[in-house]
Every structure is written in C-alpha cells, then in structure tokens.
Design a protein around this motif. Sequence first.
Motif, PDB file in Angstrom:
ATOM      1  N   SER A  44       7.849  15.132   1.949  1.00 47.68           N
ATOM      2  CA  SER A  44       8.588  13.880   2.104  1.00 47.68           C
ATOM      3  C   SER A  44       8.561  13.516   3.579  1.00 47.68           C
ATOM      4  N   CYS A  45       8.551  12.203   3.857  1.00 44.57           N
ATOM      5  CA  CYS A  45       8.584  11.793   5.260  1.00 44.57           C
ATOM      6  C   CYS A  45       9.902  12.202   5.908  1.00 44.57           C
ATOM      7  N   ILE A  46      10.962  12.357   5.112  1.00 43.10           N
ATOM      8  CA  ILE A  46      12.287  12.657   5.686  1.00 43.10           C
ATOM      9  C   ILE A  46      12.736  14.096   5.434  1.00 43.10           C
ATOM     10  N   GLU A  57       2.675  17.838  15.383  1.00 43.29           N
ATOM     11  CA  GLU A  57       2.137  17.173  14.187  1.00 43.29           C
ATOM     12  C   GLU A  57       3.170  17.215  13.063  1.00 43.29           C
ATOM     13  N   GLU A  58       2.978  16.344  12.076  1.00 47.11           N
ATOM     14  CA  GLU A  58       3.820  16.394  10.871  1.00 47.11           C
ATOM     15  C   GLU A  58       3.232  17.459   9.935  1.00 47.11           C
ATOM     16  N   LEU A  59       4.056  18.387   9.471  1.00 47.10           N
ATOM     17  CA  LEU A  59       3.595  19.389   8.497  1.00 47.10           C
ATOM     18  C   LEU A  59       4.065  18.955   7.119  1.00 47.10           C
ATOM     19  N   ILE A  93       0.890  -1.178   0.000  1.00 46.04           N
ATOM     20  CA  ILE A  93       0.000   0.000   0.000  1.00 46.04           C
ATOM     21  C   ILE A  93       0.919   1.217   0.000  1.00 46.04           C
ATOM     22  N   MET A  94       0.838   2.004  -1.050  1.00 43.70           N
ATOM     23  CA  MET A  94       1.865   3.017  -1.254  1.00 43.70           C
ATOM     24  C   MET A  94       1.275   4.418  -1.396  1.00 43.70           C
ATOM     25  N   PRO A  95       2.074   5.443  -1.062  1.00 44.64           N
ATOM     26  CA  PRO A  95       1.607   6.825  -1.126  1.00 44.64           C
ATOM     27  C   PRO A  95       2.002   7.497  -2.442  1.00 44.64           C
ATOM     28  N   TRP A  96       1.491   8.678  -2.616  1.00 41.73           N
ATOM     29  CA  TRP A  96       1.670   9.416  -3.865  1.00 41.73           C
ATOM     30  C   TRP A  96       2.958  10.239  -3.896  1.00 41.73           C
ATOM     31  N   ASN A  97       3.646  10.412  -2.759  1.00 38.14           N
ATOM     32  CA  ASN A  97       4.666  11.482  -2.746  1.00 38.14           C
ATOM     33  C   ASN A  97       5.925  11.148  -3.556  1.00 38.14           C
ATOM     34  N   LEU A 114      -0.004  -4.266  -5.863  1.00 37.95           N
ATOM     35  CA  LEU A 114       0.143  -2.849  -5.509  1.00 37.95           C
ATOM     36  C   LEU A 114      -1.218  -2.190  -5.366  1.00 37.95           C
ATOM     37  N   LYS A 115      -1.455  -1.627  -4.166  1.00 36.90           N
ATOM     38  CA  LYS A 115      -2.590  -0.705  -4.010  1.00 36.90           C
ATOM     39  C   LYS A 115      -1.940   0.671  -3.851  1.00 36.90           C
ATOM     40  N   HIS A 116      -1.949   1.420  -4.945  1.00 37.42           N
ATOM     41  CA  HIS A 116      -1.303   2.736  -4.908  1.00 37.42           C
ATOM     42  C   HIS A 116      -2.309   3.773  -4.417  1.00 37.42           C
ATOM     43  N   ALA A 117      -1.812   4.965  -4.077  1.00 37.95           N
ATOM     44  CA  ALA A 117      -2.711   6.046  -3.657  1.00 37.95           C
ATOM     45  C   ALA A 117      -3.675   6.379  -4.799  1.00 37.95           C
ATOM     46  N   SER A 118      -4.886   6.784  -4.429  1.00 40.01           N
ATOM     47  CA  SER A 118      -5.947   6.955  -5.428  1.00 40.01           C
ATOM     48  C   SER A 118      -5.688   8.102  -6.404  1.00 40.01           C
ATOM     49  N   ASN A 119      -4.755   8.998  -6.054  1.00 38.66           N
ATOM     50  CA  ASN A 119      -4.488  10.137  -6.952  1.00 38.66           C
ATOM     51  C   ASN A 119      -3.348   9.877  -7.940  1.00 38.66           C
ATOM     52  N   GLU A 172       6.178   2.126   7.099  1.00 35.75           N
ATOM     53  CA  GLU A 172       7.044   3.308   6.972  1.00 35.75           C
ATOM     54  C   GLU A 172       6.106   4.497   6.996  1.00 35.75           C
ATOM     55  N   LEU A 173       6.048   5.184   8.139  1.00 33.08           N
ATOM     56  CA  LEU A 173       5.008   6.196   8.349  1.00 33.08           C
ATOM     57  C   LEU A 173       5.599   7.602   8.357  1.00 33.08           C
ATOM     58  N   GLY A 174       4.902   8.517   8.949  1.00 35.26           N
ATOM     59  CA  GLY A 174       5.344   9.913   8.873  1.00 35.26           C
ATOM     60  C   GLY A 174       6.576  10.190   9.713  1.00 35.26           C
ATOM     61  N   GLY A 226       2.994   5.570   4.379  1.00 41.00           N
ATOM     62  CA  GLY A 226       1.946   6.592   4.379  1.00 41.00           C
ATOM     63  C   GLY A 226       1.772   7.189   5.754  1.00 41.00           C
ATOM     64  N   SER A 227       0.546   7.583   6.051  1.00 38.78           N
ATOM     65  CA  SER A 227       0.287   8.296   7.298  1.00 38.78           C
ATOM     66  C   SER A 227       0.196   7.328   8.486  1.00 38.78           C
ATOM     67  N   GLU A 228       0.323   7.887   9.687  1.00 37.45           N
ATOM     68  CA  GLU A 228       0.242   7.067  10.898  1.00 37.45           C
ATOM     69  C   GLU A 228      -1.134   6.388  11.047  1.00 37.45           C
TER      70      GLU A 228
HETATM   71  P1  NDP Z   1      -2.452   8.030   3.501  1.00 42.39           P
HETATM   72  O1  NDP Z   1      -1.702   7.369   4.558  1.00 42.39           O
HETATM   73  O2  NDP Z   1      -3.901   8.278   3.723  1.00 42.39           O
HETATM   74  O3  NDP Z   1      -2.292   7.204   2.137  1.00 42.39           O
HETATM   75  C1  NDP Z   1      -1.214   6.325   1.876  1.00 42.39           C
HETATM   76  C2  NDP Z   1      -1.747   5.046   1.259  1.00 42.39           C
HETATM   77  O4  NDP Z   1      -2.530   4.348   2.226  1.00 42.39           O
HETATM   78  C3  NDP Z   1      -2.677   5.271   0.072  1.00 42.39           C
HETATM   79  O5  NDP Z   1      -2.515   4.229  -0.848  1.00 42.39           O
HETATM   80  C4  NDP Z   1      -4.052   5.230   0.712  1.00 42.39           C
HETATM   81  O6  NDP Z   1      -5.063   4.924  -0.219  1.00 42.39           O
HETATM   82  C5  NDP Z   1      -3.855   4.144   1.737  1.00 42.39           C
HETATM   83  N1  NDP Z   1      -4.752   4.203   2.889  1.00 42.39           N
HETATM   84  C6  NDP Z   1      -5.217   5.278   3.536  1.00 42.39           C
HETATM   85  N2  NDP Z   1      -5.962   4.917   4.595  1.00 42.39           N
HETATM   86  C7  NDP Z   1      -5.976   3.572   4.628  1.00 42.39           C
HETATM   87  C8  NDP Z   1      -6.578   2.596   5.477  1.00 42.39           C
HETATM   88  N3  NDP Z   1      -7.314   2.942   6.524  1.00 42.39           N
HETATM   89  N4  NDP Z   1      -6.378   1.299   5.192  1.00 42.39           N
HETATM   90  C9  NDP Z   1      -5.640   0.929   4.138  1.00 42.39           C
HETATM   91  N5  NDP Z   1      -5.039   1.798   3.304  1.00 42.39           N
HETATM   92  C10 NDP Z   1      -5.200   3.104   3.540  1.00 42.39           C
HETATM   93  O7  NDP Z   1      -1.739   9.378   3.142  1.00 42.39           O
HETATM   94  P2  NDP Z   1      -2.394  10.703   2.507  1.00 42.39           P
HETATM   95  O8  NDP Z   1      -2.057  10.702   1.104  1.00 42.39           O
HETATM   96  O9  NDP Z   1      -3.826  10.867   2.815  1.00 42.39           O
HETATM   97  O10 NDP Z   1      -1.583  11.796   3.309  1.00 42.39           O
HETATM   98  C11 NDP Z   1      -1.967  12.165   4.620  1.00 42.39           C
HETATM   99  C12 NDP Z   1      -0.759  12.385   5.475  1.00 42.39           C
HETATM  100  O11 NDP Z   1       0.013  11.179   5.553  1.00 42.39           O
HETATM  101  C13 NDP Z   1       0.224  13.404   4.959  1.00 42.39           C
HETATM  102  O12 NDP Z   1      -0.170  14.694   5.267  1.00 42.39           O
HETATM  103  C14 NDP Z   1       1.478  12.950   5.648  1.00 42.39           C
HETATM  104  O13 NDP Z   1       1.483  13.435   6.950  1.00 42.39           O
HETATM  105  C15 NDP Z   1       1.378  11.469   5.675  1.00 42.39           C
HETATM  106  N6  NDP Z   1       2.104  10.819   4.581  1.00 42.39           N
HETATM  107  C16 NDP Z   1       3.326  10.335   4.828  1.00 42.39           C
HETATM  108  C17 NDP Z   1       4.043   9.756   3.817  1.00 42.39           C
HETATM  109  C18 NDP Z   1       5.380   9.215   4.042  1.00 42.39           C
HETATM  110  O14 NDP Z   1       6.173   9.123   3.105  1.00 42.39           O
HETATM  111  N7  NDP Z   1       5.692   8.781   5.248  1.00 42.39           N
HETATM  112  C19 NDP Z   1       3.529   9.659   2.460  1.00 42.39           C
HETATM  113  C20 NDP Z   1       2.207  10.185   2.296  1.00 42.39           C
HETATM  114  C21 NDP Z   1       1.534  10.736   3.347  1.00 42.39           C
HETATM  115  P3  NDP Z   1      -6.032   6.075  -0.801  1.00 42.39           P
HETATM  116  O15 NDP Z   1      -5.184   7.026  -1.552  1.00 42.39           O
HETATM  117  O16 NDP Z   1      -6.977   5.322  -1.661  1.00 42.39           O
HETATM  118  O17 NDP Z   1      -6.699   6.705   0.399  1.00 42.39           O
END
Ligand code: NDP
Length: 458
Positions: free
Chosen positions: A265-267, A362-364, A131-135, A157-162, A232-234, A210-212
């Motif tokens: 970026s997380c870092i 908080e993470e900005l 499950i991966m983020p967009w950044n 791969l379940k990528h971010a929806s955007n 690997e979170l924020g 992704g996020s916490e």
């Molecule tokens: P999210 O954590 O919401 O998204 C990351 C991935 O997780 C996406 O593929 C998302 O899918 C998926 N996801 C979200 N919620 C769930 C859930 N409950 N169960 C399973 N999968 C889930 O990040 P956002 O893009 O919404 O960003 C929000 C915040 O997260 C940022 O402001 C930042 O603080 C942090 N972040 C940290 C990152 C890092 O590199 N550590 C990267 C991105 C974000 P979908 O897009 O479909 O919701």
Amino acid sequence: MAIATTNPATGETVREFDSLTQQELEDRIQRSWDAFQGYRDTTVEQRAGWMRAAADILDAETDRLAGLATLEMGKTFVAAKAEVGKCALGCRWYADHSAEHLADHPWEPADAPSNARVFTRYQPLGPVLAIMPWNFPYWQVFRFLCPALMAGNVGLLKHASNVPQVALAISDVLVRAGFPRDVFQTLLIGSEMIEAVVDDDRVRAVTLTGSEPAGRAVGARAGRNVKTSVLELGGSDAFVVMPSADLDATADAAVASRTLNNGQSCINAKRIIVHEQVADEFQRLLVEKMEALTVGDPMDEDTDLGPLSGPQGLEELDRQVRDSVAAGASLLTGGTPLGGKGNFYPASVLADIPKDAPAYYEELFGPVALLFRATDLDEAIAIANDSSFGLGGSAWTQDAGEAERLVDEIETGMMNINKITASTPEVPFGGAKNSGYGRELASFGTLSFVNAKTVWIQ
Ligand code: NDP
C-alpha cells in the motif's frame, strides 16, 4: 505488459485479453464524449440514485467481486471483501453529500452593489482519464469515480494490466446500476497507448495512482496539454514511536500498518522510527509480532500475508533487501523469498540502515519493516523528513506538545496521531513532495474535476 489474469499464489495465467486497437480506442473516446453531452444535464439526485444502486450491487455480489481481486493480485479474500464493502460505503456517502459539495458558493466583494449575486458554480469538465494501480483494484477506482461522476463528469478507466477482470467488473456494475451508456468505460490498453489519450482534446483531465515514474510521465503529458491532473504516487511513510506510547498496542499497529495489503500500500508504515529510550523493547515486540504472522493461501481465512502481486515486485523487493544488507543494514527476521510456486515473501525487519542503502531512500513495496532509532523528537522528525516522499505518516505519543510538533513539522499530506493512516470517503487523501499533488475524497475529491466558474450578476 500483457493484459492478463495471472494468479499470484500459483503463477498460473488463467486468462488473457486483447488490447483495444487504435480504431476501437478512438471509438471509445468518441462514445465517452457523446455520453458526456447528455450526462452533464442529469441532476445530482439522478446520479445519486444510480450511485446507491451500484452500492447495492457491490453489497449483493461482494464474494464474487472480492474473489476476482484475490485471484488477480493476491490480497487476502478477507481484505478483498472489506475493500468491496468500502466501495459501497463510498458510493452511498457521495450520493448523500455531493449536492452540498456542488452547491453554488457565494462571495461578498466590497464593491458589489446591493442587488449583485456573486458566486462560484461548479461545472463538470468532461471525460476524465483514470490510470489506476492493481493494489486496491476496486477502491482506487471508486474513490475517483464516485466524486467525479457525481460532479457530472464521465470516466475512462485504464486499469493496471494485471487486473483486467476487476476492471471489467467495475464498468459492468455501473451499467447494471443504471448509469447511462458509456458514462464509465474500461479501456483494455497497455500504458504505451496512454499518451494519445492524454493528448486527445475530448479528454479533459487525468488522474493517476501508481509509481513515481508513471506519475512523472503522465503529469508532464497533461501539463503539455494544459490539462488538470491529480497524482497519487508512492510513499515511504514514517511511523514515529515516542516513550509515552503504549508499546504493545503500538507494535500491533505497526505490524498491521506495515503488512496491510500484503505490504503493498502507498500508506503502509514503512519507516518505523523509535525513540531510543524504548527502542530495544519495541524492536523485540515488532520482530516477535512480525514472526507470528501466517503467510499462505490468500483465500484461507487464517492467512495474514498472501503473495506479492507479481514476480517483478518480488524480484525488486528481494534486490532492495539484499542490496541494503550488502550496504550494512541488519536483517532481524525474514529477508528471503519463500520459493516454490507463487510470489511469497515473509514478514521481515531491517535495522541499522545506512543512508546509501536502497531501503533508506526507495519505497519498499512488500512486508519489510524498516527500523530506525532516534535520540529525541528533533531527530525523529529529521529522519521522517529525510525522504523524497511525503504521503502520510503516523506518530504515537500521549504528549500533546509532541503531537503538535509532529503534526506541524512532518512534511506530508496526511498526519495521524495514535492512529494508522487509512483512506476513508469523508476525509481528504493525498500527498506532498514526490508523493504527488491534488487531493482525492471528501469535498476536495468532488472539486478536483470541475470548472469552478466565477459568476457575477447585477
Ligand atoms: P505503475 O505505476 O507502473 O502502474 C500504475 C498504473 O500506471 C498502471 O495502470 C500502469 O499500467 C500505468 N502506467 C505505468 N507506466 C505508465 C506510463 N509511463 N504512462 C502511463 N501509464 C503508465 O505501478 P506498478 O504496478 O508497476 O508498481 C511499481 C511500483 O509503483 C511499486 O513497486 C510501488 O512502488 C509503486 N506503486 C504505488 C502505488 C500506490 O498506491 N501509490 C500503487 C502501485 C504501485 P500497466 O499496468 O499497463 O503498466
């Protein structure tokens, strides 16, 4: 969240995608399981050949692939091209090194007879859900898939929806590189369909960047199913500046690290902690250099800062900054969305941040530097550790004793001295505290998704 491509520089939705149905999802998981039955028996040399072919495609098609990332999440085209190049580097590095990571590891127990062979053999787990983020829409995925596929796993791969077009481009590159059918599949699904995938017996492990809150949800679900997970979170990384640092060069590094990837970026160096002896001068340099950055069209080579990836991220950052100022923080520059089309936010600096301000805890996720002053090294370390996050960190000093203390006492998964934090295939990557657990990259990445089987033959 709709699965769609929306240009962050204009706000225009240019393409929408349908989610898989439950039946289509079931079919994809079965295909993944079936693919694993054959792929697990391929050799590391065969996998390395496909990995090198993938690298060649990434190199040959960098502009097209990078353009998709800029279109979908707004990073500058220059940065997107560098990211695609890094993925090619990752493919080649794992092609060259995985055999060494996966070789049987011998042991010498005292009670073993002389004819005994005792060792650990590393075997693949099966389908792994990522499950991966967009950044970093390419790199986050490749840093998972290179070691995981080299170890004989298959990927879902379940990528971010955007970033659906990037997601589809990645599986397309791997198919054209020659990986057997269904070894790596992109699932266009929303996060509400994830629980069923984690619960499925055929899916053997899960990784999330992704996020916490997303990490907590997925990690809990994996735990309930007794499945390996990597999170690997924020982060809210500290950047400590001591008096012996070269202030001008260090301020350049602080700006580069804080604004990397449009500040998302997380870092990123988010909390800049400066020894009071040099704080006035460092603050002057930091504000001057942040103000010198060009905000604008991410396709333009002269742009330093493109838009944030989405309107929600912009609103959230604006709220965090406004609430922090209301709590008593001082805005030294920036601090207001630029308005008009697109999600543009200026390079900004906040100082005098009280403990109850969102900016403190908080993470900005945007280009806002947080400036703190410390009376000495002890206080700098205390401020750095006063965070629920513990991903990376950096410190700038010419004093070897200070460097040792910073390395030993800052509670993070990664610590850099006189260097900004970055992710590179050859070095492990991951966090402590609420920034997650497990490690990606280097041999740690290869061994994250294997059954380390103990074998004793006599
Ligand atoms: P999210 O954590 O919401 O998204 C990351 C991935 O997780 C996406 O593929 C998302 O899918 C998926 N996801 C979200 N919620 C769930 C859930 N409950 N169960 C399973 N999968 C889930 O990040 P956002 O893009 O919404 O960003 C929000 C915040 O997260 C940022 O402001 C930042 O603080 C942090 N972040 C940290 C990152 C890092 O590199 N550590 C990267 C991105 C974000 P979908 O897009 O479909 O919701």
